[in-house]
Design an enzyme around this catalytic site. Structure first.
Site, short mmCIF file in Angstrom:
data_model
loop_
_atom_site.label_atom_id
_atom_site.label_comp_id
_atom_site.label_asym_id
_atom_site.label_seq_id
_atom_site.Cartn_x
_atom_site.Cartn_y
_atom_site.Cartn_z
N TYR A 42 0.82 -1.19 -0.20
CA TYR A 42 0.04 -0.05 -0.22
C TYR A 42 0.67 1.27 -0.05
O TYR A 42 0.59 2.35 -0.22
CB TYR A 42 -0.94 0.06 1.08
CG TYR A 42 -2.10 -0.90 1.10
CD1 TYR A 42 -2.08 -2.37 1.29
CD2 TYR A 42 -3.37 -0.19 0.84
CE1 TYR A 42 -3.20 -3.10 1.08
CE2 TYR A 42 -4.44 -1.01 0.77
CZ TYR A 42 -4.43 -2.45 0.89
OH TYR A 42 -5.51 -3.21 0.63
N ASP A 78 -1.61 -18.57 4.28
CA ASP A 78 -2.72 -19.55 3.62
C ASP A 78 -3.33 -20.48 4.51
O ASP A 78 -4.44 -20.90 4.53
CB ASP A 78 -1.81 -20.17 2.44
CG ASP A 78 -0.46 -20.87 2.77
OD1 ASP A 78 -0.06 -20.41 4.17
OD2 ASP A 78 0.05 -21.25 2.02
N ASP A 117 -6.18 -7.00 4.87
CA ASP A 117 -7.20 -6.47 3.72
C ASP A 117 -7.97 -7.80 3.42
O ASP A 117 -9.22 -8.15 3.34
CB ASP A 117 -6.44 -6.02 2.61
CG ASP A 117 -7.96 -5.63 1.49
OD1 ASP A 117 -8.80 -4.98 1.93
OD2 ASP A 117 -7.34 -5.76 0.30
C1 IPM Z 1 -10.41 -2.05 2.99
C2 IPM Z 1 -10.62 -1.55 1.46
C3 IPM Z 1 -9.69 -0.69 1.10
C4 IPM Z 1 -8.46 -1.29 1.30
C5 IPM Z 1 -9.75 -0.09 -0.41
C6 IPM Z 1 -11.02 0.83 -0.52
C7 IPM Z 1 -8.62 0.91 -0.82
O1 IPM Z 1 -10.58 -2.74 0.81
O2 IPM Z 1 -10.59 -1.03 3.86
O3 IPM Z 1 -10.40 -3.05 3.33
O4 IPM Z 1 -7.61 -2.11 0.19
O5 IPM Z 1 -7.54 -1.08 2.33
MN MN Z 2 -10.79 -4.62 1.75
#
Ligand code: IPM
Ligand code: MN
Length: 359
Positions: free
Chosen positions: A137, A222, A246
C-alpha cells in the site's frame, strides 16, 4: 463538558444511507455521554471529484484533520476510474494521519447466520490487527518499458522495523486488554518472504518478551485462510501486514455475519503521534456498493458498530456498550435478517430504527 469534533464523510454509494443510521444512534446516546459530539459533514468523494477533479481539496483536508475523529461511509463510484477516490480520500487519510492500525472485529453475534456449518457464536470471535500504512500500500514502484511487450511493473512491499514493531506492540496490548484467550497469532508468509517476514518474526519475538502472559504463535497466511473456515475457534487476536489483513478480513467478515456487519477502526495509537489532532477514522468495511445504493437495501449495522468503536476510542465505554446491547437485541428480535441468511429483510432505516428502539 468536552466537545469532540467528528468529521463526517458519508461519501459514495450506500455510504450516506448507512452513516445516517449510525449518527441517529450516536445522537440518541449523547445525553448519557461525558462529552458532547459535534458532527460536521463534508461532501467528499465522487460528486466532489466529478465537479472539480479533486476528491478532497486541500482546504477541506485541513479541516477534516483538525477534527477529533472521522466517521466515514465509503468511497468508490463507477463513474470514476478505480483507485482515484480510494487513494485521494481513504488511503490519503490513513497515510497522512499515520493511522497505522486497522482494527477489525470478526465476531459472530448470537442469532446471526454464518455460512460455516456447525460453527456458532461461541466459535467465531476474533480480532484482526492489520498494519495500515506500509506493505504494498505504500505505493512505491513503477513501470519499465510501459506499454511495450517487454513491460515490467514493480510494486515494493515495504516493511519498516518501526512500522512493524509498533503494530505488533499494539496487538499485544490489545490482546492483553481483551483478556479473552490471551492468544496472539502472527500471520505471515515467512517461508517465502524470507526477508520481510523474517523482520516481522524477529520483532514479534522481541516484543513478546514484554507480554509474558500472552500466548503466541505464528502461522502462514494460507493456513490461516483455511482455518478461518475449518476451525475459527482457535483464534483470539491476529496481527498481520496490510495486504494480508485486507484479504483476510473480507473472509473474516463473511463468516461473522457478512460485510453488512463488519466495522473497523483506523487508529494512530500514539506511539508516534501524527502532526494533526485527528488520530482515528471509523468506517464500515463494506465499501460503496453502488449496485444497491439509494434503495434502502444496505445493512447499517456495520456503520452502527463503527460508531460503537468511535465511542470506545473517545473513552465513552458505557454508551458504546449500549450500542452493542441494542444491536444484539435488534438481531434477537428476528426482524432484521432473512432466515438462514445474512441478507436483510427490512430497510436500512428500519434497521436503524429497530436498534434505536432498544437503546
Ligand atoms: C478496505 C478496502 C480498502 C483497502 C480499499 C477501498 C482501498 O478494501 O478498507 O479493506 O484495500 O484497504
Ligand atoms: Mn478490503
Amino acid at each position: 463538558m468536552k466537545t469532540h469534533k467528528i468529521a463526517v464523510i458519508s461519501g459514495d454509494g450506500i455510504g450516506p444511507e448507512v452513516i445516517k443510521e449510525g449518527i441517529k444512534i450516536l445522537k440518541k446516546l449523547s445525553p448519557s455521554m461525558q462529552s458532547k459530539l459535534d458532527f460536521i459533514e463534508y461532501d467528499l468523494g465522487a460528486s466532489q471529484y466529478l465537479r472539480t477533479k479533486e476528491a478532497m481539496p486541500q482546504s477541506v483536508f485541513q479541516e477534516v484533520v483538525s477534527s477529533d475523529a472521522i466517521f466515514l461511509g465509503a468511497v468508490g463510484d463507477p463513474r470514476v476510474p478505480p483507485g482515484i477516490l480510494e487513494r485521494e480520500v481513504l488511503l490519503k487519510l490513513r497515510f497522512d494521519l499515520d493511522l497505522y492500525i486497522n482494527l477489525r472485529p470478526c465476531i459472530l453475534y448470537e442469532g446471526v447466520y454464518t455460512p460455516i456449518k456447525q460453527k456458532t457464536s461461541q466459535d467465531i470471535s476474533f480480532y484482526v490487527v492489520r498494519e495500515n500504512t506500509e506493505s504494498v500500500y505504500a505505493g512505491m514502484g513503477g513501470f519499465f518499458k510501459k506499454g511495450t511487450p517487454d513491460e515490467v511493473a514493480v510494486q515494493e512491499d515495504i516493511n519498516t522495523r518501526k512500522g512493524v514493531e509498533r503494530c505488533i506492540r499494539y496487538a499485544f496490548d490489545f490482546c492483553q486488554k481483551r483478556g479473552y484467550k490471551n492468544a496472539l497469532t502472527l500471520v505471515d508468509k515467512a517461508n517465502v518472504l524470507t526477508y520481510a517476514h523474517n523482520l516481522w518474526r524477529r520483532a514479534f519475538e522481541e516484543v513478546s518478551k514484554e507480554y509474558p502472559k500472552v500466548k503466541t504463535n505464528a502461522m502462514y497466511v494460507d493456513a490461516v485462510g483455511m482455518d478461518f473456515v475449518r476451525r475459527p475457534e482457535i483464534f483470539d487476536v491476529l496481527v498481520t501486514n496490510n495486504i494480508f489483513g485486507d484479504i483476510l478480513t473480507d473472509l473474516g467478515a463473511i463468516i461473522s455475519g457478512g460485510l453488512g456487519f463488519a466495522a473497523s477502526a483506523n487508529i494512530n495509537a500514539g506511539e508516534q503521534p501524527s502532526k494533526y489532532s485527528c488520530h482515528a477514522l471509523f468506517e464500515p468495511v463494506h465499501g460503496s456498493a453502488p449496485d444497491i445504493a439509494g434503495k434502502g437495501l444496505a445493512n447499517p449495522l456495520a456503520a452502527i458498530l463503527a460508531g460503537k468503536m468511535l465511542l470506545q476510542f473517545l473513552g465513552e465505554e458505557s454508551p458504546a456498550e449500549r450500542i452493542d446491547h441494542a444491536v444484539r437485541k435488534a438481531i434477537q428480535s428476528g426482524k432484521i435478517f432473512k432466515p438462514e441468511s445474512s441478507d436483510t429483510q427490512i430497510s436500512t432505516s428500519a434497521i436503524g430504527d429497530l436498534v434505536f428502539s432498544f437503546l
